[in-house]
Design a protein around this motif. Structure first.
Motif, PDB file in Angstrom:
ATOM      1  N   SER A 117      -8.803 -36.973  16.233  1.00 45.16           N
ATOM      2  CA  SER A 117      -9.622 -37.799  17.164  1.00 45.16           C
ATOM      3  C   SER A 117      -9.203 -37.049  18.702  1.00 45.16           C
ATOM      4  N   LYS A 118     -10.260 -36.355  18.985  1.00 50.44           N
ATOM      5  CA  LYS A 118      -9.516 -35.962  20.888  1.00 50.44           C
ATOM      6  C   LYS A 118     -10.458 -36.927  21.481  1.00 50.44           C
ATOM      7  N   SER A 119     -12.116 -36.356  21.578  1.00 48.46           N
ATOM      8  CA  SER A 119     -12.884 -36.583  22.346  1.00 48.46           C
ATOM      9  C   SER A 119     -13.510 -37.883  21.677  1.00 48.46           C
ATOM     10  N   GLY A 120     -13.219 -38.357  20.430  1.00 44.93           N
ATOM     11  CA  GLY A 120     -13.953 -39.139  19.752  1.00 44.93           C
ATOM     12  C   GLY A 120     -15.445 -39.178  19.438  1.00 44.93           C
ATOM     13  N   LEU A 121     -15.961 -37.839  19.354  1.00 47.51           N
ATOM     14  CA  LEU A 121     -17.086 -37.583  18.794  1.00 47.51           C
ATOM     15  C   LEU A 121     -16.893 -36.507  17.695  1.00 47.51           C
ATOM     16  N   VAL A 122     -17.897 -37.213  17.030  1.00 47.48           N
ATOM     17  CA  VAL A 122     -17.429 -36.571  16.043  1.00 47.48           C
ATOM     18  C   VAL A 122     -19.732 -36.416  15.471  1.00 47.48           C
ATOM     19  N   LEU A 123     -20.065 -34.955  15.199  1.00 51.23           N
ATOM     20  CA  LEU A 123     -22.139 -35.168  14.689  1.00 51.23           C
ATOM     21  C   LEU A 123     -21.948 -34.876  13.369  1.00 51.23           C
ATOM     22  N   VAL A 124     -23.484 -35.360  13.373  1.00 54.05           N
ATOM     23  CA  VAL A 124     -23.455 -35.327  11.000  1.00 54.05           C
ATOM     24  C   VAL A 124     -24.719 -34.847  11.510  1.00 54.05           C
ATOM     25  N   LEU A 125     -24.764 -34.411  10.671  1.00 57.73           N
ATOM     26  CA  LEU A 125     -25.674 -33.000  10.074  1.00 57.73           C
ATOM     27  C   LEU A 125     -26.853 -33.501   9.198  1.00 57.73           C
ATOM     28  N   ASP A 126     -28.108 -34.210   8.841  1.00 62.68           N
ATOM     29  CA  ASP A 126     -29.150 -34.591   7.815  1.00 62.68           C
ATOM     30  C   ASP A 126     -29.467 -33.285   6.898  1.00 62.68           C
ATOM     31  N   GLN A 127     -29.578 -32.489   6.305  1.00 59.61           N
ATOM     32  CA  GLN A 127     -30.085 -31.555   5.956  1.00 59.61           C
ATOM     33  C   GLN A 127     -30.771 -30.686   7.190  1.00 59.61           C
ATOM     34  N   ILE A 128     -30.338 -30.338   8.428  1.00 62.08           N
ATOM     35  CA  ILE A 128     -30.876 -29.330   9.153  1.00 62.08           C
ATOM     36  C   ILE A 128     -30.936 -28.204   8.605  1.00 62.08           C
ATOM     37  N   THR A 129     -31.405 -27.055   8.073  1.00 60.54           N
ATOM     38  CA  THR A 129     -31.318 -25.367   7.314  1.00 60.54           C
ATOM     39  C   THR A 129     -31.481 -25.155   8.357  1.00 60.54           C
ATOM     40  N   ASP A 130     -32.273 -24.703   9.141  1.00 61.97           N
ATOM     41  CA  ASP A 130     -32.054 -23.356  10.156  1.00 61.97           C
ATOM     42  C   ASP A 130     -31.228 -23.229  10.717  1.00 61.97           C
ATOM     43  N   ALA A 160     -19.040 -27.332  20.903  1.00 62.32           N
ATOM     44  CA  ALA A 160     -18.192 -26.784  21.641  1.00 62.32           C
ATOM     45  C   ALA A 160     -17.771 -26.874  23.252  1.00 62.32           C
ATOM     46  N   ALA A 161     -18.954 -27.239  23.156  1.00 61.58           N
ATOM     47  CA  ALA A 161     -19.054 -26.868  24.934  1.00 61.58           C
ATOM     48  C   ALA A 161     -19.206 -28.893  25.316  1.00 61.58           C
ATOM     49  N   PHE A 162     -19.082 -29.573  24.662  1.00 62.29           N
ATOM     50  CA  PHE A 162     -18.881 -30.759  25.052  1.00 62.29           C
ATOM     51  C   PHE A 162     -17.081 -31.517  24.214  1.00 62.29           C
ATOM     52  N   ALA A 163     -16.613 -30.634  23.769  1.00 57.53           N
ATOM     53  CA  ALA A 163     -14.975 -30.607  22.519  1.00 57.53           C
ATOM     54  C   ALA A 163     -15.294 -31.651  21.744  1.00 57.53           C
ATOM     55  N   VAL A 164     -16.486 -31.358  20.703  1.00 58.02           N
ATOM     56  CA  VAL A 164     -16.501 -32.985  19.702  1.00 58.02           C
ATOM     57  C   VAL A 164     -15.450 -32.518  18.659  1.00 58.02           C
ATOM     58  N   ASP A 165     -14.920 -33.584  18.138  1.00 52.92           N
ATOM     59  CA  ASP A 165     -13.942 -33.438  17.428  1.00 52.92           C
ATOM     60  C   ASP A 165     -14.375 -32.346  16.111  1.00 52.92           C
ATOM     61  N   ALA A 166     -15.661 -32.548  15.352  1.00 49.12           N
ATOM     62  CA  ALA A 166     -15.788 -32.213  13.903  1.00 49.12           C
ATOM     63  C   ALA A 166     -17.233 -32.096  14.008  1.00 49.12           C
ATOM     64  N   ALA A 207     -27.529 -31.897  22.919  1.00 47.25           N
ATOM     65  CA  ALA A 207     -27.220 -31.695  24.028  1.00 47.25           C
ATOM     66  C   ALA A 207     -27.687 -32.281  24.713  1.00 47.25           C
ATOM     67  N   VAL A 208     -28.678 -33.364  25.137  1.00 52.20           N
ATOM     68  CA  VAL A 208     -29.063 -34.352  25.966  1.00 52.20           C
ATOM     69  C   VAL A 208     -27.741 -35.159  25.121  1.00 52.20           C
ATOM     70  N   SER A 209     -28.520 -35.687  24.307  1.00 50.69           N
ATOM     71  CA  SER A 209     -27.766 -37.473  23.746  1.00 50.69           C
ATOM     72  C   SER A 209     -26.005 -36.979  23.654  1.00 50.69           C
ATOM     73  N   LEU A 210     -25.326 -35.932  23.411  1.00 52.80           N
ATOM     74  CA  LEU A 210     -23.777 -35.532  23.914  1.00 52.80           C
ATOM     75  C   LEU A 210     -23.409 -36.452  25.299  1.00 52.80           C
ATOM     76  N   SER A 211     -24.756 -35.327  26.336  1.00 55.97           N
ATOM     77  CA  SER A 211     -24.445 -35.659  27.785  1.00 55.97           C
ATOM     78  C   SER A 211     -24.006 -37.053  27.947  1.00 55.97           C
ATOM     79  N   LEU A 212     -25.470 -37.371  27.692  1.00 54.10           N
ATOM     80  CA  LEU A 212     -25.741 -38.721  27.850  1.00 54.10           C
ATOM     81  C   LEU A 212     -24.646 -39.994  26.941  1.00 54.10           C
ATOM     82  N   VAL A 213     -24.070 -39.873  26.153  1.00 55.92           N
ATOM     83  CA  VAL A 213     -23.129 -40.676  25.206  1.00 55.92           C
ATOM     84  C   VAL A 213     -21.616 -40.315  25.953  1.00 55.92           C
ATOM     85  N   ARG A 214     -21.498 -39.265  26.102  1.00 57.21           N
ATOM     86  CA  ARG A 214     -20.130 -38.654  26.647  1.00 57.21           C
ATOM     87  C   ARG A 214     -19.754 -39.405  28.165  1.00 57.21           C
ATOM     88  N   SER A 215     -20.818 -39.703  29.327  1.00 51.96           N
ATOM     89  CA  SER A 215     -20.901 -39.788  30.306  1.00 51.96           C
ATOM     90  C   SER A 215     -20.951 -41.373  30.290  1.00 51.96           C
TER      91      SER A 215
END
Length: 379
Positions: free
Chosen positions: A224-237, A249-255, A364-372
């Motif tokens: 944990s560096k940024s304290g952010l993790v993304l979870v994808l629920d069956q996104i296939t594209d 990678a641009a928002f320094a997400v941990d995993a 992208a919009v959500s990470l910007s709001l959450v990080r700020s």
């Protein structure tokens, strides 16, 4: 040409006579004692025979064709037959014994080929065929990456071991310093070699890298560096997932946590869409996403599911760090069990006429709001 013909009572006997070479017409007349009668052409002197009942001369067997046999017979007959006069025979003999030109027979059956002025002539009179590059097949042990940024980041990040690098002369020159630092030598190929390997529609930018896959992470090994993790629920594209990884990678997400099934492979198109971001984000594949969300909750993560129909807005929803942002597929959204395992469901307020975004844009919009909000200390 005229012929003599006797009148007969039978219609077949009264058929017109046709000239035939070296044949005699023998006719047994009633009361004639089996005598032989020969009909001679006025101009040729060849013996002839009458037509048979089918309308064809007995000297030639009728064949169903496109008239080629009849035209050939007429031509041969004209050259050496009845219409051959001394003048014609002299002209024929003169043309047969005419001396051919000096260049005759040099290019028989084909036209003379002119070599391209810039193409070097092959050694020994044979054309040299360059063998196709020995590309590896993508497998569990080999990942195929293409595109300049994806390959360059794979060489510089040094999170995986490169196996083979294929590049055009221009791309190899741009990657010369990176190849030297990674200890690999580029194999020079032509663009059509990469097209044949990847497909004509792939934008490979003249470079292809065969490397080992990235090491997989576990939930309990996430640093944990940024304290952010993304979870994808069956996104296939793969394009959407690649764009999400690039944003992560641009928002320094941990995993990034994703399911093993119903998810694209971390290679090829996805790596190209990530534009090098795949080398900077840890990937955690899981078998059961609901169980993985439970484990993240036990590790202290605040689980927020993004849903366009959620009652709370992400701008005002309570947020704490570390945080796991859960994204669903565009067509199905979050599944029922995934929604139940989230601590909070939030939406993105869209003031315009369109109330939804592409999943990668929403990420992208959500990470910007959450990080700020997390960095500002807002609850």
């Amino acid at each position: 040409m005229g012929f003599l013909s006797e009148a007969r009572g039978n219609a077949a006997d009264n058929a017109p006579l046709r000239p035939c070479r070296n044949h005699k017409y023998e006719e047994n007349q009633s009361g004639g004692g089996g005598r032989t009668r020969t009909y001679e052409g006025i101009a040729s002197g060849f013996t002839v025979r009458p037509l048979c009942r089918s309308g064809h001369s007995p000297a030639f067997k009728p064949r169903t064709s496109n008239g080629l046999r009849e035209r050939l017979i007429a031509r041969l007959w004209k050259v050496g037959g009845a219409s051959s006069t001394p003048h014609h025979r002299a002209h024929r003999d003169k043309s047969l014994h005419k001396k051919p030109p000096p260049h005759a027979g040099q290019y028989r059956g084909t036209e003379k080929r002119h070599a391209h002025p810039h193409t070097p002539k092959p050694q020994g009179g044979r054309e040299t065929v360059r063998p196709a590059p020995p590309f590896r097949r993508a497998s569990a042990q080999v990942a195929v990456l293409y595109g300049f940024h994806a390959v360059r980041e794979a060489l510089t990040a040094k999170r995986r071991r490169p196996l083979s690098l294929y590049a055009t002369p221009a791309a190899a020159a741009r990657l010369e310093a990176d190849c030297a630092a990674a200890g690999i030598v580029a194999k020079i190929v032509e663009p059509h070699d990469l097209d044949r390997r990847l497909g004509a529609e792939s934008v490979h930018q003249g470079v292809l890298l065969e490397a080992e896959p990235l090491p997989a992470l576990n939930l309990d090994t996430i640093e944990s560096k940024s304290g952010l993790v993304l979870v994808l629920d069956q996104i296939t594209d793969p394009h959407n997932v690649g764009a999400i990884i690039r944003t992560a990678a641009a928002f320094a997400v941990d995993a990034l946590v994703t399911t093993e099934r119903h998810a694209p492979e971390l290679t090829g198109t996805l790596a190209k869409a990530a534009s090098g971001g795949l080398e900077h984000v840890g990937i955690v594949p899981v078998v059961n996403l609901a169980r993985a969300l439970e484990e993240l909750g036990e590790l202290g993560y605040w689980r927020v599911g993004l849903d366009s129909a959620a009652p709370a807005a992400l701008e005002t929803a309570p947020l704490t760090s570390p945080l796991a942002l859960v994204l669903g597929a565009e067509d199905k959204g979050l599944r029922r069990l995934t929604r139940e395992k989230c601590d909070l469901l939030a939406r993105l307020d869209m003031p315009g006429a369109i109330k939804s975004l592409n999943v990668s844009n929403a990420c992208a919009v959500s990470l910007s709001l959450v990080r700020s909000r997390l960095h500002s200390g807002e609850p």
